[in-house]
Design a protein around this motif. Sequence first.
Motif, PDB file in Angstrom:
ATOM      1  N   SER A 101       0.716  -1.326   0.241  1.00 41.15           N
ATOM      2  CA  SER A 101       0.076  -0.335   0.028  1.00 41.15           C
ATOM      3  C   SER A 101       0.655   1.308   0.390  1.00 41.15           C
ATOM      4  N   SER A 102       2.003   1.290   0.528  1.00 43.85           N
ATOM      5  CA  SER A 102       2.759   2.356   0.647  1.00 43.85           C
ATOM      6  C   SER A 102       3.641   2.187  -0.291  1.00 43.85           C
ATOM      7  N   GLU A 103       3.707   1.746  -0.845  1.00 44.43           N
ATOM      8  CA  GLU A 103       5.170   1.682  -2.671  1.00 44.43           C
ATOM      9  C   GLU A 103       3.376   2.421  -3.211  1.00 44.43           C
ATOM     10  N   VAL A 104       2.374   1.802  -3.201  1.00 43.84           N
ATOM     11  CA  VAL A 104       1.393   2.639  -4.546  1.00 43.84           C
ATOM     12  C   VAL A 104       1.361   3.910  -4.602  1.00 43.84           C
ATOM     13  N   ASP A 105       1.527   4.326  -2.605  1.00 46.18           N
ATOM     14  CA  ASP A 105       1.750   5.668  -2.835  1.00 46.18           C
ATOM     15  C   ASP A 105       2.661   6.603  -3.087  1.00 46.18           C
ATOM     16  N   ILE A 106       3.875   6.184  -2.353  1.00 46.61           N
ATOM     17  CA  ILE A 106       4.981   7.019  -2.966  1.00 46.61           C
ATOM     18  C   ILE A 106       5.176   6.706  -4.675  1.00 46.61           C
ATOM     19  N   LEU A 107       5.294   5.607  -5.186  1.00 46.61           N
ATOM     20  CA  LEU A 107       4.678   5.268  -6.842  1.00 46.61           C
ATOM     21  C   LEU A 107       3.549   6.381  -7.258  1.00 46.61           C
ATOM     22  N   ALA A 108       2.310   7.243  -6.748  1.00 46.10           N
ATOM     23  CA  ALA A 108       2.162   7.714  -7.123  1.00 46.10           C
ATOM     24  C   ALA A 108       2.164   8.695  -6.785  1.00 46.10           C
ATOM     25  N   GLU A 109       2.618   9.375  -6.146  1.00 45.66           N
ATOM     26  CA  GLU A 109       3.523  10.842  -5.688  1.00 45.66           C
ATOM     27  C   GLU A 109       4.490  10.221  -6.552  1.00 45.66           C
ATOM     28  N   LYS A 110       5.242  10.220  -7.202  1.00 51.33           N
ATOM     29  CA  LYS A 110       6.414  10.080  -8.338  1.00 51.33           C
ATOM     30  C   LYS A 110       5.753  10.625  -9.634  1.00 51.33           C
ATOM     31  N   VAL A 111       4.436   9.843  -9.569  1.00 49.23           N
ATOM     32  CA  VAL A 111       4.159   9.990 -11.532  1.00 49.23           C
ATOM     33  C   VAL A 111       4.209  11.525 -11.963  1.00 49.23           C
TER      34      VAL A 111
END
Length: 558
Positions: free
Chosen positions: A500-510
Amino acid sequence: MPIDINALRVDRGGNPDEVRESQRRRFASVELVDEIITSDERWRYLTGHIDKLKKQKNIVQKEVAGKKKANQECDDLVAQIKTIGDEVIQAEKEQEELKTIIDSKLGKIGNLVDLSVPVSKDEDKDNEIVRTWGTPRDKKGLLNHHDLLWRIGGYEPERGVGVAGHRAYFLRDVGVLLNQAFINYGTSFLRARGYTPVQPPYFMKKEVMSGVAQLEQFDEELYKVGGEGDDKYLIATSEQPICGYHMNEWIPEKDLPIRYAGVSTCFRKEAGAHGKDTWGIFRVHQFEKVEQFVIVEGDLEKSKAMQLEMIKTAEEFFQSLGFPYRVINIVTGALNNAAIKKLDLEAWFPGYDAYRELVSCSNCTDYQSRSMEIRCGVKKMGDTTKKYVHMLNSTLCATGRAICCLLENYQEADGVRIPEVLVPFMHGLTFLPFVRDSKLPDKDGKKVETKKQEENKAKKENKGEKGEREKEKEKETVEKKIASPSLPPPVSSSSSSSLSSEVDILAEKVKNKGDEVRALKAAKGSKEAITALVTELNNLKKLHADAIAGASSSLFTK
């Protein structure tokens, strides 16, 4: 959907006694077996008799030809040809009528029941409990799924009935999100296990439907639709059209097993369920379902092993959601004709204080593939029968029922919690609050009130009459009355949290990378630089999409 007629022919390796015993165990007609055998014996006799008559006719025709060539009288022989011809026509007519009778009766004979199925007509008393999982939640103080779905603003039953009649409804807002979440999670779950998602046609030709559905299903279950050309039937499950996906094909054994994840809307009359489950969306005329459908080699041991694998897959799915359940071996008297064995998964519904069916997993062996002419392997010298594939089907998730189960098991005092594995498919929502009052009366005929309403009511009653300590005591009483008992523990792990954390981090990177691209374009940067950033952005988007899928599938990889 017939059994193989050779199963009733002793000279072709058949065992009529085995079929009679299967019928007896199904509480079906045993006499039907003997009626078919009698008709089949007459049909087979006529086959030989017709061949003899035709040969005799050919001999006489040659004799007539010789006499005519020699200018000899042959009127008696010509008359004999006509007599034989009439006999052939009569015999062929009788044989054709017999074939119709045999096919009709053969379609009423059930598949050979597996010996492990309990023999009974009473499901309530004699279904065998194979195993259980999870701890059922106490029903005390809990609401039913239809009340919960209303309170969270998830559906409109009265408006649905007004538009489409009995058992109709509108899903709205979070009800739609829950429905789509179960579809997407179920599809992702099966795809991670080697299933190919398939969305089939929603209606079928009558001749194809009749090959996969029993006669009584046409009356009690299937909707008939008209239009241009022949009438068609709406599907009751994606199993039906997927049965015909490989119609008239010969599948190499090396390509088996083939696993399909059927995703479809399903339509059922529910004519045999009048008065049952009229509340909510548990039993309705239209619903969505994700279905397991597997084709294996025509070997009984292999299809038995596949049935166990498929029910295990369904169990893992509902374990991931935290739904307590039990697996049931359904009695012989409740099996449809196609299934040799059916395993149901019944989940716990605390609001109703009962286990209810969510999954039905059936091994139909070659019963359906025979009518669809789907074969496998290579016919060897000396083989007297064709080798048909075996077909199995199992619900993974009927979304309406899954929603009902989720609401009852994850309800809290002011709303409904979302199981962790479903959060990525719910746009990040973790809790669905009550947004409107109940429309249902309690057992005393009074309107059921939410926790907040009861607290406000208690405060008004206590104002100016009780001291602060008494107010607190009254407040605790109200909270205990409606607070949720122990909830099932969320199915979580360190890996799920990290995903779940990875999804949030990648969303921010996008987001950040997208800002960089826009800034560079605004500054009129070089084409090469912009292309490089766009490539990086696309890669991040792919990683983000994979992470969302991983939030479910990676947790349950075998």
